[in-house]
Design an enzyme around this catalytic site. Structure first.
Site, short mmCIF file in Angstrom:
data_model
loop_
_atom_site.label_atom_id
_atom_site.label_comp_id
_atom_site.label_asym_id
_atom_site.label_seq_id
_atom_site.Cartn_x
_atom_site.Cartn_y
_atom_site.Cartn_z
N CYS A 90 8.48 14.20 -1.09
CA CYS A 90 7.11 13.80 -0.77
C CYS A 90 7.08 13.15 0.61
O CYS A 90 8.04 12.51 1.03
CB CYS A 90 6.51 12.83 -1.75
SG CYS A 90 6.52 13.42 -3.45
N ASN A 132 5.97 7.76 -2.52
CA ASN A 132 7.13 8.65 -2.45
C ASN A 132 8.26 7.97 -3.20
O ASN A 132 8.63 6.84 -2.85
CB ASN A 132 7.51 8.88 -0.99
CG ASN A 132 8.86 9.57 -0.85
OD1 ASN A 132 9.26 10.35 -1.71
ND2 ASN A 132 9.57 9.29 0.24
#
Ligand code: M6R
Length: 596
Positions: A2, A104
């Site tokens: 991510c 993330n």
């Protein structure tokens, strides 16, 4: 995995975020989204798919003036909890829809937290672990009794104490015009511009706006608005704690495709320069003393970096009396034998969770550590005792190519420096030796592989890890199943799979393994396999045996390692290009694997 980004400044945040997310897409590309603080509202736009596939005006609501703002956060996702979908895309928000977060990493205790939040009346929209963060912040900012309300900064600090896992989080609350960030074991960079500030998972989206960056420490709460950045050491003093500011030397031009059809091809063409830089960066003086003195080195790495480590182990043990133990990052935690001597961790990104964890584990055995990485300020550089940079330059394509070559440059120059006798240093000209490989034609080899569903790659000695890397490259970008074997191993089982439909790619250059390789190739040929051989085109045995020879001028092992590696990268590239694959962003993959 991510990629996250946050912007606070004077520009249209949606535009900055979307441009930035495009540069972060290599970190994950299942879905994406942005949240903008428009002061009167918090606008969230998100959807499944790739940013590059969607018309930007639709995503940014460009026609919609109310959706404009100069503070916002964005995310590009590589799914862990919950499949790719509009709902699971970030940003996630709370029940009041006035708080948005991007995350993330992994929240390990999200299940317990989620159950408690649901029993307290929170309504969840997604299947992600990340959504709990937004609801936890809501609980702290807007407590039920309306007493003891906290600011966003205070709320993030409190929530940080509740969550366990790895994370880089950006949080936004409507009408505050600020972004609050915290990281723990996940990367985050803060860019300091003139009247504008950006957070991002790496520096790529930042360099367009500023070359001044800081790398926040784990646990610090940092918030930005249009006027500045503020650091809060957790549980400690709340005044700004200055960080060292790093000046980046990267230019925005370096992260563009520059006329190449794919980043991968551009990066392969950058290999001669990257190799030159990486080799030159290592001298006996730049090597940590512990690396010179130790008798045992434990090498830990994943994927392509592991293959570089394997090549290093062959070459170091041949050239010196040092012993090398080689470990796959994800398996190292299960190895019970203690680490003797030095731990050498290799990671292009410096963020691979298993490799970073290995460095920490090495400390439990009092092992000094050296990290070889491409990314200054990455997590591994904070954990290791010493860092050697590979100087490959930014690598955008998910498939590692020039970083592999630069890793080999650093590693083989280390071998060179540790060699007891005066070495005939072939490495001084290896960057020139790979140039002719760049202009080889791969058309015939590609045609031989076009209909294959399965392929084998074989080599012996140091060319075994080289074919392992060649096979990894092929499978990741072409989706053809490719297995690499030490050439002598095929007879022990895989021979059952050989047929006229399973092309074999072999490295067979003059040297100690040549004669026995020829024997192996004959055995394969007898089973009807098409043979593509990287070898000397003048070699009579190969002329007789091979369906196609990819011509490699034999120049001694130190150079052959590089020329064959580059040729195998190009072979994979051209096969994938002919199959019209998504070369820079292969399905299901992300460039840095920041989860175990
Ligand atoms: O950043 P790292 O070198 O630690 O990454 C390790 C692997 O994930 C990586 O080498 C991966 O195998 C490559 N993308 C393959 O091309």
């Amino acid at each position: 995995m991510c990629g996250i980004i946050g912007y606070a400044g004077f520009r249209d945040a949606a535009q900055v975020l979307m441009q930035g997310l495009l540069l972060l897409e290599y970190r994950g590309y299942d879905s994406f989204g942005i949240a903008i603080d428009t002061v009167t509202d918090l606008t969230i736009m998100k959807r499944v798919g790739r940013i590059s596939d969607v018309k930007q005006s639709i995503i940014c609501g460009a026609e919609d003036a109310e959706n404009r703002g100069t503070v916002g956060i964005g995310h590009t996702r590589w799914a862990t909890h919950g499949p790719p979908s509009d709902i699971n895309a970030h940003p996630h928000s709370d029940c009041t829809k006035t708080i948005a977060i991007v995350h993330n990493g992994i929240i390990e205790n999200y299940h317990t937290l989620k159950e408690k939040l649901i029993s307290d009346g929170h309504v969840f929209s997604s299947e992600t672990d990340s959504e709990v963060i937004a609801h936890l912040i809501e609980d702290v900012m807007y407590p039920k009794q309306n007493q003891g309300r906290k600011t966003l900064v205070e709320a993030v600090e409190i929530v940080t104490d509740m969550i366990i896992g790895s994370y880089a989080i950006l949080a936004l609350a409507q009408g505050t015009n600020e972004i609050v960030a915290v990281r723990c074991k996940s990367p985050l960079v803060l860019g300091l511009g003139d009247g504008e500030f950006l957070f991002a998972s790496d520096m790529l989206p930042i360099i367009e706006y500023t070359d001044q960056v800081i790398y926040p420490d784990d646990g610090d709460i940092i918030h930005i608005n249009q006027t500045g950045y503020y650091v809060h050491k957790r549980g400690g003093n709340k005044t700004g704690v200055p960080y060292n500011i790093t000046t980046l030397t990267l230019s925005p031009q370096q992260v563009k495709k520059g006329g190449y059809p794919h980043y991968m091809l551009k990066e392969i063409y950058e290999e001669p320069e990257a190799l030159y830089r990486s080799i030159r960066s290592i001298t006996p003086d730049t090597l940590p003393k512990s690396l010179k003195d130790t008798q045992c080195i434990t090498v830990v790495a994943c994927g392509t970096s592991y293959h570089a480590g394997m090549i290093f182990s062959y070459m170091l043990e041949e050239a010196t009396s040092k012993l090398v133990r080689l470990e796959i990052g994800s398996e190292f935690k299960y190895a019970t034998s203690p680490v003797h001597g030095l731990l050498l961790a290799i990671s292009q990104s410096g963020e691979t969770a298993d490799t970073v964890a290995a460095v920490k584990r090495g400390r439990c055995f009092n092992a000094e550590s050296v990290a070889i990485t491409n990314v200054l300020g990455s997590s591994i550089t904070r954990e290791a005792d010493h860092t050697l940079l590979m100087h490959a330059g930014p690598e955008i394509s998910v498939a590692a190519t020039k970083s592999f070559i630069a890793q080999l440059g650093v590693l083989l120059q280390i071998v060179n420096c540790l060699h007891n006798e005066d070495f005939n240093n072939e490495l001084t000209r290896v960057h020139q030796a790979i140039v002719p490989v760049l202009s080889l034609s791969f058309d015939t080899a590609v045609d031989l592989c076009m209909d294959a569903e399965h392929m084998f790659y074989v080599g012996r000695g140091v060319f075994y890890p080289i074919v392992m890397e060649g096979a990894l490259k092929l499978k990741e970008i072409s989706y053809i199943h490719a297995e690499a074997y030490a050439a002598g191993e095929l007879k022990h089982g895989p021979f059952a799979l050989l047929s006229s439909k399973t092309p074999v790619v072999a490295v067979c250059l003059p040297g100690s393994t040549y004669a026995v390789m020829i024997g192996n190739l004959k055995e394969m040929k007898a089973r009807g396999t098409p043979l593509i051989v990287l070898g000397d085109p003048r070699s009579p045995e190969l002329i007789e045996l091979a369906d196609h020879i990819i011509p490699i001028k034999p120049e001694g092992t130190m150079i052959d390692i590089f020329t064959t590696s580059v040729a195998l990268q190009l072979l994979a590239y051209h096969i994938a290009a002919k199959l019209e694959r998504d070369i820079d962003k292969p399905r299901n993959l992300a460039k840095s694997v920041t989860v175990e």
